[in-house]
Scaffold this motif. Structure first.
Motif, PDB file in Angstrom:
ATOM      1  N   MET A  12       0.742  -0.733   0.121  1.00 26.21           N
ATOM      2  CA  MET A  12       0.051  -0.268  -0.095  1.00 26.21           C
ATOM      3  C   MET A  12       0.763   1.434   0.024  1.00 26.21           C
ATOM      4  SD  MET A  12      -3.673   0.843   1.314  1.00 26.21           S
ATOM      5  CE  MET A  12      -4.232   2.239   1.529  1.00 26.21           C
ATOM      6  N   LYS A  13       0.595   1.918  -0.542  1.00 28.12           N
ATOM      7  CA  LYS A  13       1.386   3.478  -1.102  1.00 28.12           C
ATOM      8  C   LYS A  13       0.809   4.435   0.530  1.00 28.12           C
ATOM      9  CE  LYS A  13       3.785   3.065  -5.168  1.00 28.12           C
ATOM     10  NZ  LYS A  13       3.626   3.906  -6.435  1.00 28.12           N
ATOM     11  N   PHE A  14       1.461   5.548   0.843  1.00 26.61           N
ATOM     12  CA  PHE A  14       1.448   6.645   1.837  1.00 26.61           C
ATOM     13  C   PHE A  14       2.516   7.279   0.994  1.00 26.61           C
ATOM     14  CE2 PHE A  14      -0.094   2.529   4.547  1.00 26.61           C
ATOM     15  CZ  PHE A  14      -0.936   3.111   4.703  1.00 26.61           C
ATOM     16  N   TYR A  15       1.055   8.567   1.272  1.00 21.48           N
ATOM     17  CA  TYR A  15       2.137  10.026   1.024  1.00 21.48           C
ATOM     18  C   TYR A  15       2.252  10.692   2.310  1.00 21.48           C
ATOM     19  CZ  TYR A  15       1.325   9.258  -3.706  1.00 21.48           C
ATOM     20  OH  TYR A  15       1.306   7.783  -4.698  1.00 21.48           O
ATOM     21  N   VAL A  16       3.447  11.143   2.738  1.00 22.78           N
ATOM     22  CA  VAL A  16       4.256  11.546   4.329  1.00 22.78           C
ATOM     23  C   VAL A  16       4.758  13.232   3.933  1.00 22.78           C
ATOM     24  CG1 VAL A  16       5.592  11.771   6.124  1.00 22.78           C
ATOM     25  CG2 VAL A  16       4.109   9.266   4.841  1.00 22.78           C
ATOM     26  N   ARG A  17       3.700  14.328   4.204  1.00 17.84           N
ATOM     27  CA  ARG A  17       4.132  15.302   4.088  1.00 17.84           C
ATOM     28  C   ARG A  17       4.356  16.170   5.103  1.00 17.84           C
ATOM     29  NH1 ARG A  17       1.420  19.558   0.144  1.00 17.84           N
ATOM     30  NH2 ARG A  17       2.767  21.105   0.521  1.00 17.84           N
ATOM     31  N   GLU A  18       4.939  17.024   5.420  1.00 18.19           N
ATOM     32  CA  GLU A  18       5.518  17.784   6.827  1.00 18.19           C
ATOM     33  C   GLU A  18       4.519  19.088   6.692  1.00 18.19           C
ATOM     34  OE1 GLU A  18       9.019  18.972   9.797  1.00 18.19           O
ATOM     35  OE2 GLU A  18       9.574  18.376   7.763  1.00 18.19           O
ATOM     36  N   LYS A  19       4.431  19.415   7.622  1.00 19.88           N
ATOM     37  CA  LYS A  19       3.076  21.067   7.817  1.00 19.88           C
ATOM     38  C   LYS A  19       4.170  21.885   7.796  1.00 19.88           C
ATOM     39  CE  LYS A  19      -1.487  19.696   9.128  1.00 19.88           C
ATOM     40  NZ  LYS A  19      -2.055  19.220  10.250  1.00 19.88           N
ATOM     41  N   VAL A  20       3.991  23.450   7.017  1.00 19.99           N
ATOM     42  CA  VAL A  20       5.071  23.863   7.025  1.00 19.99           C
ATOM     43  C   VAL A  20       5.344  24.827   7.650  1.00 19.99           C
ATOM     44  CG1 VAL A  20       5.594  25.631   5.355  1.00 19.99           C
ATOM     45  CG2 VAL A  20       5.514  23.797   4.447  1.00 19.99           C
ATOM     46  N   PHE A  21       3.780  25.518   8.020  1.00 19.75           N
ATOM     47  CA  PHE A  21       3.579  26.205   9.005  1.00 19.75           C
ATOM     48  C   PHE A  21       2.763  26.201  10.475  1.00 19.75           C
ATOM     49  CE2 PHE A  21       3.323  28.379   4.015  1.00 19.75           C
ATOM     50  CZ  PHE A  21       4.552  29.471   4.241  1.00 19.75           C
ATOM     51  N   SER A  22       3.402  25.596  10.559  1.00 23.94           N
ATOM     52  CA  SER A  22       3.185  24.705  12.306  1.00 23.94           C
ATOM     53  C   SER A  22       4.193  24.931  13.441  1.00 23.94           C
ATOM     54  CB  SER A  22       2.921  23.270  11.658  1.00 23.94           C
ATOM     55  OG  SER A  22       3.536  22.558  11.716  1.00 23.94           O
ATOM     56  N   PHE A  23       4.068  25.366  14.250  1.00 15.90           N
ATOM     57  CA  PHE A  23       5.012  25.138  15.337  1.00 15.90           C
ATOM     58  C   PHE A  23       5.055  23.290  16.516  1.00 15.90           C
ATOM     59  CE2 PHE A  23       3.559  29.538  17.042  1.00 15.90           C
ATOM     60  CZ  PHE A  23       3.856  29.432  16.443  1.00 15.90           C
ATOM     61  N   GLY A  24       6.054  23.093  15.695  1.00 14.88           N
ATOM     62  CA  GLY A  24       6.538  21.559  16.432  1.00 14.88           C
ATOM     63  C   GLY A  24       6.932  20.264  14.675  1.00 14.88           C
ATOM     64  N   ASP A  25       7.255  19.822  14.323  1.00 18.64           N
ATOM     65  CA  ASP A  25       6.761  18.665  13.535  1.00 18.64           C
ATOM     66  C   ASP A  25       5.462  17.797  13.470  1.00 18.64           C
ATOM     67  OD1 ASP A  25       9.697  19.405  12.626  1.00 18.64           O
ATOM     68  OD2 ASP A  25      10.232  18.116  14.475  1.00 18.64           O
ATOM     69  N   ASN A  26       5.064  18.296  11.868  1.00 16.59           N
ATOM     70  CA  ASN A  26       3.692  17.795  12.063  1.00 16.59           C
ATOM     71  C   ASN A  26       3.923  16.955  10.939  1.00 16.59           C
ATOM     72  OD1 ASN A  26       2.477  18.864  15.194  1.00 16.59           O
ATOM     73  ND2 ASN A  26       2.167  20.714  14.155  1.00 16.59           N
ATOM     74  N   PHE A  30       4.040   0.987  12.471  1.00 14.26           N
ATOM     75  CA  PHE A  30       5.370   0.839  13.019  1.00 14.26           C
ATOM     76  C   PHE A  30       6.372   0.828  11.116  1.00 14.26           C
ATOM     77  CE2 PHE A  30       9.086  -1.655  12.785  1.00 14.26           C
ATOM     78  CZ  PHE A  30       9.685  -1.721  14.233  1.00 14.26           C
ATOM     79  N   ILE A  31       6.215   0.853  10.033  1.00 11.53           N
ATOM     80  CA  ILE A  31       6.399   1.318   9.029  1.00 11.53           C
ATOM     81  C   ILE A  31       6.368   2.723   8.399  1.00 11.53           C
ATOM     82  CG2 ILE A  31       7.117   1.270   6.557  1.00 11.53           C
ATOM     83  CD1 ILE A  31       7.854  -1.699   8.517  1.00 11.53           C
ATOM     84  N   LEU A  32       5.233   3.823   9.355  1.00 18.18           N
ATOM     85  CA  LEU A  32       5.422   4.930   8.689  1.00 18.18           C
ATOM     86  C   LEU A  32       6.545   5.540  10.121  1.00 18.18           C
ATOM     87  CD1 LEU A  32       2.467   4.973   7.568  1.00 18.18           C
ATOM     88  CD2 LEU A  32       3.932   6.255   6.838  1.00 18.18           C
ATOM     89  N   SER A  33       6.536   5.270  11.939  1.00 15.09           N
ATOM     90  CA  SER A  33       7.109   5.495  12.462  1.00 15.09           C
ATOM     91  C   SER A  33       8.496   5.717  11.949  1.00 15.09           C
ATOM     92  CB  SER A  33       6.573   5.731  13.404  1.00 15.09           C
ATOM     93  OG  SER A  33       7.300   3.424  13.659  1.00 15.09           O
ATOM     94  N   MET A  34       8.982   4.733  11.345  1.00 12.81           N
ATOM     95  CA  MET A  34      10.481   4.913  10.783  1.00 12.81           C
ATOM     96  C   MET A  34      10.563   6.017   9.900  1.00 12.81           C
ATOM     97  SD  MET A  34      11.433   0.807  10.081  1.00 12.81           S
ATOM     98  CE  MET A  34      10.500  -0.619  11.136  1.00 12.81           C
ATOM     99  N   VAL A  35       9.719   6.441   8.866  1.00 15.68           N
ATOM    100  CA  VAL A  35       9.854   7.072   7.822  1.00 15.68           C
ATOM    101  C   VAL A  35       9.996   8.238   9.267  1.00 15.68           C
ATOM    102  CG1 VAL A  35       8.827   8.363   6.287  1.00 15.68           C
ATOM    103  CG2 VAL A  35       8.492   6.071   6.269  1.00 15.68           C
ATOM    104  N   ILE A  36       9.030   8.731   9.864  1.00 18.61           N
ATOM    105  CA  ILE A  36       8.813   9.887  10.569  1.00 18.61           C
ATOM    106  C   ILE A  36      10.642  10.007  11.449  1.00 18.61           C
ATOM    107  CG2 ILE A  36       8.508  11.484  12.219  1.00 18.61           C
ATOM    108  CD1 ILE A  36       6.495  11.005  10.180  1.00 18.61           C
TER     109      ILE A  36
END
Length: 160
Positions: free
Chosen positions: A1-15, A142-148
């Protein structure tokens, strides 16, 4: 299964927002703002905490502990290497190794020597964006936590 992980640009902290292949929100990641070391929570869309990721401080090489159900299920450690990034994960799900490309934009996740996920970072994106292709018999959170954790180790502080 494919997922797309994107960091939010204008936010406090890593979201982060994590979308499935159809573009629907699948998970969200919220980082603690004022803390020593990285502390991130991966939530399902109904608000249940699935994974807690915690950076261990005062280590020669980066180390992260991955918690599920209030217990440590994995320890992710960056290995010393000259050209290609490598990480090793000891977990209750098996022994994992992650091998990256020379610029840390593409990674392959191996469990007990067998490829279980491919991670690729978009080179020219406004924010850190990853495409993750995970085998169906693996734990997606679990795998997505590795990506983070990979993002925190290799790409989090480069532009700051």
């Amino acid at each position: 299964m494919k997922f797309y992980v994107r960091e939010k640009v204008f936010s406090f902290g890593d979201n982060f927002t994590i979308k499935d292949i159809d573009g629907y929100d699948a998970y969200k990641v919220v980082g603690k703002v004022f803390s020593f070391g990285n502390k991130l929570h991966l939530y399902s869309m109904d608000g249940r905490e699935l994974v807690y990721i915690e950076q261990k401080l005062f280590k020669f090489l980066p180390e992260y502990h991955i918690h599920m159900d209030n217990s440590v299920v994995a320890v992710l450690k960056k290995e010393f290497s000259f050209f290609k990034p490598k990480l090793h994960i000891d977990s209750v799900f098996g022994s994992f190794n992650i091998e990256g490309s020379i610029f840390a934009y593409n990674f392959t996740v191996y469990r007990n020597g067998i490829s279980v996920a491919d991670i690729s970072k978009r080179a020219f994106a406004f924010s850190d964006t990853y495409e993750v292709d995970i085998n169906d018999n693996e734990s997606y959170p679990f795998i997505l936590s590795m990506v983070i954790a990979i993002d925190q180790i290799f790409h989090d502080n480069r532009d700051k």
